[in-house]
Design a protein around this motif. Structure first.
Motif, PDB file in Angstrom:
ATOM      1  N   ASP A  56       0.858  -1.197   0.000  1.00  0.00           N
ATOM      2  CA  ASP A  56       0.000   0.000   0.000  1.00  0.00           C
ATOM      3  C   ASP A  56       0.893   1.246   0.000  1.00  0.00           C
ATOM      4  O   ASP A  56       1.310   1.723   1.050  1.00  0.00           O
ATOM      5  CB  ASP A  56      -0.909  -0.030   1.231  1.00  0.00           C
ATOM      6  CG  ASP A  56      -1.827   1.189   1.323  1.00  0.00           C
ATOM      7  OD1 ASP A  56      -1.851   1.997   0.368  1.00  0.00           O
ATOM      8  OD2 ASP A  56      -2.503   1.334   2.359  1.00  0.00           O
ATOM      9  N   GLY A  59      -0.746   4.420   1.785  1.00  0.00           N
ATOM     10  CA  GLY A  59      -0.763   4.193   3.223  1.00  0.00           C
ATOM     11  C   GLY A  59       0.631   4.216   3.817  1.00  0.00           C
ATOM     12  O   GLY A  59       0.823   4.669   4.946  1.00  0.00           O
ATOM     13  N   GLN A 203      -9.556  -3.699  -1.103  1.00  0.00           N
ATOM     14  CA  GLN A 203      -9.938  -2.709  -0.104  1.00  0.00           C
ATOM     15  C   GLN A 203     -11.274  -3.054   0.530  1.00  0.00           C
ATOM     16  O   GLN A 203     -12.242  -3.380  -0.156  1.00  0.00           O
ATOM     17  CB  GLN A 203     -10.020  -1.318  -0.734  1.00  0.00           C
ATOM     18  CG  GLN A 203     -10.247  -0.198   0.276  1.00  0.00           C
ATOM     19  CD  GLN A 203     -10.030   1.182  -0.318  1.00  0.00           C
ATOM     20  OE1 GLN A 203      -9.181   1.359  -1.177  1.00  0.00           O
ATOM     21  NE2 GLN A 203     -10.798   2.153   0.147  1.00  0.00           N
ATOM     22  N   SER A 206     -12.054   1.495   4.365  1.00  0.00           N
ATOM     23  CA  SER A 206     -10.885   2.351   4.108  1.00  0.00           C
ATOM     24  C   SER A 206      -9.572   1.588   4.247  1.00  0.00           C
ATOM     25  O   SER A 206      -8.497   2.184   4.159  1.00  0.00           O
ATOM     26  CB  SER A 206     -10.882   3.536   5.085  1.00  0.00           C
ATOM     27  OG  SER A 206     -10.766   3.072   6.420  1.00  0.00           O
ATOM     28  N   GLU A 207      -9.637   0.275   4.439  1.00  0.00           N
ATOM     29  CA  GLU A 207      -8.432  -0.496   4.706  1.00  0.00           C
ATOM     30  C   GLU A 207      -8.092  -1.438   3.562  1.00  0.00           C
ATOM     31  O   GLU A 207      -8.984  -1.998   2.921  1.00  0.00           O
ATOM     32  CB  GLU A 207      -8.581  -1.300   6.004  1.00  0.00           C
ATOM     33  CG  GLU A 207      -8.703  -0.424   7.235  1.00  0.00           C
ATOM     34  CD  GLU A 207      -8.659  -1.226   8.523  1.00  0.00           C
ATOM     35  OE1 GLU A 207      -8.111  -2.348   8.505  1.00  0.00           O
ATOM     36  OE2 GLU A 207      -9.178  -0.746   9.546  1.00  0.00           O
ATOM     37  N   SER A 210      -4.202  -6.905   4.231  1.00  0.00           N
ATOM     38  CA  SER A 210      -2.758  -7.113   4.307  1.00  0.00           C
ATOM     39  C   SER A 210      -2.354  -8.541   3.975  1.00  0.00           C
ATOM     40  O   SER A 210      -3.149  -9.473   4.135  1.00  0.00           O
ATOM     41  CB  SER A 210      -2.260  -6.757   5.713  1.00  0.00           C
ATOM     42  OG  SER A 210      -2.974  -7.518   6.676  1.00  0.00           O
ATOM     43  N   ARG A 223      -2.926   0.864  17.491  1.00  0.00           N
ATOM     44  CA  ARG A 223      -3.937   1.083  16.463  1.00  0.00           C
ATOM     45  C   ARG A 223      -4.714   2.356  16.778  1.00  0.00           C
ATOM     46  O   ARG A 223      -5.156   2.568  17.913  1.00  0.00           O
ATOM     47  CB  ARG A 223      -4.913  -0.095  16.375  1.00  0.00           C
ATOM     48  CG  ARG A 223      -4.293  -1.390  15.899  1.00  0.00           C
ATOM     49  CD  ARG A 223      -5.389  -2.398  15.556  1.00  0.00           C
ATOM     50  NE  ARG A 223      -6.059  -2.059  14.316  1.00  0.00           N
ATOM     51  CZ  ARG A 223      -7.287  -2.473  13.992  1.00  0.00           C
ATOM     52  NH1 ARG A 223      -7.993  -3.191  14.851  1.00  0.00           N
ATOM     53  NH2 ARG A 223      -7.818  -2.143  12.831  1.00  0.00           N
ATOM     54  N   LYS A 225      -7.592   2.978  15.925  1.00  0.00           N
ATOM     55  CA  LYS A 225      -8.931   2.538  16.304  1.00  0.00           C
ATOM     56  C   LYS A 225      -9.012   2.246  17.792  1.00  0.00           C
ATOM     57  O   LYS A 225     -10.031   2.497  18.431  1.00  0.00           O
ATOM     58  CB  LYS A 225      -9.295   1.293  15.492  1.00  0.00           C
ATOM     59  CG  LYS A 225     -10.651   0.697  15.810  1.00  0.00           C
ATOM     60  CD  LYS A 225     -10.913  -0.521  14.939  1.00  0.00           C
ATOM     61  CE  LYS A 225     -12.265  -1.143  15.255  1.00  0.00           C
ATOM     62  NZ  LYS A 225     -12.520  -2.332  14.402  1.00  0.00           N
ATOM     63  N   ARG A 277      -0.556   1.122  13.320  1.00  0.00           N
ATOM     64  CA  ARG A 277      -1.490   0.801  12.251  1.00  0.00           C
ATOM     65  C   ARG A 277      -2.776   1.604  12.446  1.00  0.00           C
ATOM     66  O   ARG A 277      -2.990   2.209  13.469  1.00  0.00           O
ATOM     67  CB  ARG A 277      -1.815  -0.702  12.242  1.00  0.00           C
ATOM     68  CG  ARG A 277      -0.611  -1.618  11.937  1.00  0.00           C
ATOM     69  CD  ARG A 277      -0.126  -1.444  10.531  1.00  0.00           C
ATOM     70  NE  ARG A 277       0.923  -2.383  10.181  1.00  0.00           N
ATOM     71  CZ  ARG A 277       2.231  -2.154  10.324  1.00  0.00           C
ATOM     72  NH1 ARG A 277       2.639  -1.028  10.875  1.00  0.00           N
ATOM     73  NH2 ARG A 277       3.126  -3.061   9.929  1.00  0.00           N
ATOM     74  N   LYS A 278      -3.658   1.562  11.456  1.00  0.00           N
ATOM     75  CA  LYS A 278      -4.928   2.283  11.525  1.00  0.00           C
ATOM     76  C   LYS A 278      -5.788   1.722  12.652  1.00  0.00           C
ATOM     77  O   LYS A 278      -5.735   0.543  12.939  1.00  0.00           O
ATOM     78  CB  LYS A 278      -5.693   2.163  10.210  1.00  0.00           C
ATOM     79  CG  LYS A 278      -5.061   2.942   9.058  1.00  0.00           C
ATOM     80  CD  LYS A 278      -5.910   2.801   7.821  1.00  0.00           C
ATOM     81  CE  LYS A 278      -5.325   3.557   6.637  1.00  0.00           C
ATOM     82  NZ  LYS A 278      -6.142   3.429   5.426  1.00  0.00           N
TER      83      LYS A 278
END
Length: 278
Positions: A56, A59, A203, A206-207, A210, A223, A225, A277-278
């Protein structure tokens, strides 16, 4: 059916139950590597240590910016304080791990004496309990501080999980972890491989999904989140919930075997935890 498609089918099916073939860990690892080489031919193997950011590009730029002022630094500092602080009996983590904090590369491993897969969080809690201390929560809280410190000190070490093929119990644990990875479950009827092999690079919201390679190199992970650092087994729990499957117990046999298999697939990749990470 071309070679890549055959590999995809072989990997995504429940290995053993469907193919009735038990490949060795080395053979599984070679198949994994070949699969991702075909799927993402421009990505060097060593770059998979960066997880999704190996594939990505957008990203990755954001991630590299975040890493300039990483959100996990405080947790590393708190983990160092834990490492240095003695237990009530005067002993401490240093007595359980005399080689020092550079030990993340030693886990998970097969503990022949206990006949179980030994993970770092389990080893840390066994150290605490042996010294009269209460065990730490396996998904949240202080376990992430000490694990973050150890991960940071162990950066640059290579993932090198050894599965002793002459020990039937170790091979059984490995095979159970492999079966878990490829078995569909939950209301959505997904396996781990459904997202991270079949649909890798696609996708969802929004991710970017992986690749399985490098999944374990960067834990524990901060994260956005979560707003904090969390363990690998917390992530396993979240994945099971996402597919509407009942999660297993953190550091239970199921997740430890899964970690054993999944980490062994990343042998040869550098450890670079803790990650963001997100």
């Amino acid at each position: 059916m071309d070679k890549l498609l055959k590999l995809t089918v072989a990997l995504v099916m429940t290995v053993g139950a469907v193919l009735n073939v038990q490949a060795s860990p080395d053979e599984d690892r070679a198949t994994y590597k070949t699969y991702y080489e075909g799927r993402f031919p421009g990505v060097p193997f060593e770059d998979y240590a960066n997880g999704v950011y190996a594939i990505d590009k957008v990203g990755r730029e954001n991630w590299e910016t975040i890493e300039e002022f990483p959100p996990y630094e405080l947790f590393i500092d708190e983990g160092e304080a834990m490492w240095e602080k003695p237990f009530a009996n005067g002993k401490g983590y240093k007595d359980c791990f005399p080689e020092g904090p550079v030990i993340a590369q030693n886990y998970p491993s097969w503990d022949k004496k206990q006949s179980i897969v030994m993970t770092l969080p389990l080893a840390l809690n066994q150290c605490r309990e042996a010294n009269g201390e209460k065990p730490l929560n396996y998904k949240k809280g202080s376990i992430n501080n000490i694990a973050s410190y150890i991960a940071y000190q162990s950066r640059g070490k290579m993932t090198n999980v050894v599965v002793p093929e002459d020990d039937p119990r170790a091979m059984e644990a490995y095979e159970k972890g492999k079966k878990f990875y490829f078995t569909r479950r939950g209301q959505l009827n997904f396996s781990c491989a459904s997202c991270h092999m079949q649909s890798v690079g696609m996708q969802i919201r929004s991710e970017i999904l992986s690749p399985a390679l490098g999944h374990t190199t960067h834990f524990p992970v901060y994260r956005s989140k979560w707003g904090t650092v969390g363990t690998l087994h917390r992530r396993f729990t979240g994945c099971n919930k996402n597919i509407r499957a009942k999660p297993f117990k953190a550091q239970g046999e199921e997740y430890r075997n899964l970690e054993y298999f999944l980490t062994s697939m990343s042998n040869g990749l550098e450890l670079n935890g803790p990650g963001a990470r997100k």
